[in-house]
Design an enzyme around this catalytic site. Structure first.
Site, PDB file in Angstrom:
ATOM      1  CG  ASN B  28      30.975  40.455  39.037  1.00  0.00           C
ATOM      2  OD1 ASN B  28      30.017  41.151  38.750  1.00  0.00           O
ATOM      3  ND2 ASN B  28      31.720  39.843  38.133  1.00  0.00           N
ATOM      4  CB  THR B  51      35.419  42.958  35.170  1.00  0.00           C
ATOM      5  OG1 THR B  51      34.456  43.143  34.125  1.00  0.00           O
ATOM      6  CG2 THR B  51      36.813  42.990  34.584  1.00  0.00           C
ATOM      7  CD  GLU B  52      30.609  39.953  34.331  1.00  0.00           C
ATOM      8  OE1 GLU B  52      31.232  40.459  35.283  1.00  0.00           O
ATOM      9  OE2 GLU B  52      29.415  40.207  34.071  1.00  0.00           O
ATOM     10  CG  ASN B  53      35.517  41.920  30.609  1.00  0.00           C
ATOM     11  OD1 ASN B  53      35.181  42.148  31.760  1.00  0.00           O
ATOM     12  ND2 ASN B  53      36.191  42.788  29.893  1.00  0.00           N
ATOM     13  CB  SER B  93      36.356  34.843  33.825  1.00  0.00           C
ATOM     14  OG  SER B  93      35.746  35.918  34.494  1.00  0.00           O
TER      15      SER B  93
END
Lengths: 236, 216
Positions: B28, B51-53, B93
C-alpha cells in the site's frame, strides 16, 4: 410478490425524518448516490447525522446537503479534500459538528453495527488523540481501543445492477462503504443504474444480498459529481 | 542550509525505497512521493498494489478515453485495474490492513521519533480541519511501515526527532526511513544509518537530525 422497486427518488426519500442518522455511500464521487441526495435536499429533512467517508465537493451532492444546512453532524474520516469547501467553512465557524473516525474503524463500526456486534477492540488509534477518553484494554500483550458499532435509520447507496429482491452488484471502486451501510441501516435505499429481472444476477456474484435492501430506484443515467463540480454547478 | 542540491532527489528516494520491496509483496502506497515507488520496482519482481478504497491489483493511470470516475485510488485519482485484480468493500479492505495481510506500506511523514512513533496527519493546530483517513489503520495493521520524507522541513527543522511534538498517527510503528540524505533504520538503539546518499557524510546528516544517530 416481493418487489422492492419504487417509482421515484421523491418516494425513496419520503420517510427520512428530521434528526435521522443517514449513512451515505461513496468514497469521493465514486459510489455517491447523487440523485438520492438531491431528492433528500428537496424533501427538506434537517438536523441529520450523516455518515460518509468525506464531506462532498463543490456545491452538489453531499456538499449541497451540508450547504443547505440539513446536517447537524458529520461522522467521517477525511472531511477536507480537493474541492471540499462547504464543510471546512461551517466547521471553522462552529456551525457543524464533526466526529472524526479512522477510515478502517469507520468501516468496521458500520460492519459491526450491521452484524449485531455492539462493540469491538482495535489497535487503530492507540496512543493518539483519537483514542482519548476511550477504554483501552491489553489483550495478549498489546493495547486495543474499544470502538462501538454504528447503525443508522437510513442508508442511501448506489449500485450498478439490482433486481426486485434487492440483490445488488456494484461498479469497481464505487462499492466502497455501500455493502456495510446496507447492513447497518434500518431502511436501505438504493439507486441502481440498471434494473434486471430476478434470475439475471449470478448468485455467485451477488455482492449485497437482497435481505439488506428495502427500496430500489432506477437512475439509468446518473450525474457525475466531478463533471458538475468542474462546471461550477450548485444544487438546488 | 547549502543552496546546491545535496543528496537524493524525490525520484531517487522513491527508487531507493522500491529496492526493498520483494517479489510477491502486497503493498500500500501513501500519497505524494510514495506514489512514485511503483515506477521503480525492480524488474522480475511482481508486486500487487492495494488501495484502501477497495482494489487489489491497482494499475497505472488510464489512457485518455479509458477513464472511469468510479475507478479511483485512495487519493481519489483515476487509476486502472490490472488483469487479476479484485474489488471489495471497505470493511474487507481494512481487514486486509488491520489483519496484517498487507506486507509493506510506504507513507509520508511530518515527524518520526527515534522509537518509531509517527506523526503524519495533523499539526494539532486548533484552527485546522482534522482529517485522518486510513493512516492510523495502516500503521496499526500493516507488517512493515516504511517512510519516505525530506530529512528536514521546508524551514529547515529536523523531521527525525527525539519525540514527536505533533499528534501521533501510531506508536513505535516505523521500520525504515528513506530521506534525501540517508536510509535510516529504527532500532532499539535509536536511528541507525543504513546508507548515506552520495556526497553526504554522517556529520552532515547528524547536524540535521533532532537526536543522536547511530553510525552504520
Amino acid at each position: 410478490m416481493i418487489n422492492k422497486q419504487i417509482n421515484s427518488v421523491e418516494e425513496a426519500v419520503a420517510e427520512i425524518h428530521d434528526g435521522a442518522t443517514v449513512m451515505i455511500g461513496g468514497f469521493g464521487e465514486a459510489g455517491s448516490p447523487i440523485e438520492l441526495i438531491h431528492a433528500l435536499i428537496d424533501q427538506g429533512a434537517k438536523d441529520l447525522i450523516v455518515v460518509n467517508n468525506n464531506t462532498g465537493s463543490g456545491h452538489v451532492g453531499l456538499a449541497a446537503l451540508i450547504e443547505n444546512r440539513r446536517v447537524a453532524k458529520m461522522i467521517c474520516s477525511f472531511p477536507k479534500s480537493a474541492n471540499s469547501l462547504v464543510f471546512p467553512d461551517l466547521y471553522t465557524k462552529g456551525e457543524i459538528e464533526l466526529e472524526l473516525v479512522p477510515q478502517g474503524t469507520l468501516a468496521e463500526r458500520i460492519r459491526a453495527g450491521g452484524a449485531g456486534i455492539p462493540a469491538f477492540y482495535t489497535a487503530t488509534s492507540v496512543g493518539t488523540p483519537l483514542a482519548e477518553g476511550k477504554e483501552v484494554r491489553n489483550i495478549n500483550g498489546r493495547d486495543f481501543v474499544l470502538e462501538y458499532g454504528l447503525t443508522a435509520d437510513f442508508a442511501l447507496i448506489k449500485c450498478l445492477k439490482a433486481d426486485r429482491y434487492g440483490n445488488l452488484i456494484y461498479n469497481k471502486t464505487a462499492r466502497n462503504f455501500a455493502p456495510v451501510m446496507a447492513m447497518a441501516a434500518n431502511t436501505t435505499i438504493v439507486q441502481t443504474k440498471e434494473f434486471v429481472p430476478v434470475g439475471d444476477l449470478d448468485p455467485e456474484t451477488v455482492v449485497t444480498p437482497g435481505i439488506f435492501v428495502d427500496q430500489v430506484i432506477t437512475v439509468s443515467d446518473p450525474l457525475h459529481e466531478s463533471v458538475l463540480v468542474n462546471a461550477g454547478e450548485s444544487y438546488p | 542550509m547549502s543552496e546546491q542540491i545535496i543528496g537524493w532527489d524525490r525520484e531517487q528516494m522513491a527508487q531507493r525505497a522500491a529496492q526493498d520491496i520483494p517479489n510477491g509483496a502486497y503493498v500500500n502506497l501513501g500519497i505524494g512521493i510514495p506514489e512514485k515507488v511503483v515506477r521503480y520496482v525492480l524488474e522480475g519482481r511482481e508486486v500487487i498494489y492495494h488501495t484502501e478504497n477497495g482494489l487489489l491489483g491497482m494499475g497505472d493511470a488510464p489512457a485518455p478515453g479509458e477513464e472511469d470516475p468510479e475507478l479511483i485510488n485512495a487519493g481519489k485519482k483515476l487509476v486502472t485495474a490490472i488483469p487479476g485484480a479484485a474489488y471489495f468493500h471497505h470493511a474487507d479492505s481494512f481487514s486486509m490492513i488491520r489483519g496484517s495481510h498487507i506486507d509493506i506500506c510506504v507513507l509520508g511523514a511530518m515527524q518520526v521519533a527515534k522509537n518509531g512513533d509517527l506523526a503524519n496527519w495533523s499539526t494539532g493546530n486548533p484552527d485546522a480541519i482534522p482529517a485522518v483517513g486510513g493512516a492510523m489503520d495502516l500503521v496499526a495493521g500493516v507488517k512493515t511501515i516504511n517512510v519516505i520524507t525530506q530529512h528536514v522541513t521546508k524551514k529547515g527543522y529536523p523531521k527525525l526527532v527525539e519525540k514527536c511534538t505533533f499528534p501521533l498517527t501510531g506508536q513505535a510503528v516505523v521500520s525504515r526511513i528513506y530521506t534525501d540524505l540517508a536510509v535510516i533504520d529504527v532500532t532499539a538503539e535509536g536511528f541507525k544509518i543504513v546508507e548515506l546518499a552520495p556526497g553526504v557524510d554522517f556529520d552532515y546528516v547528524q547536524e540535521r537530525t533532532g537526536c543522536t544517530l547511530v553510525a552504520a
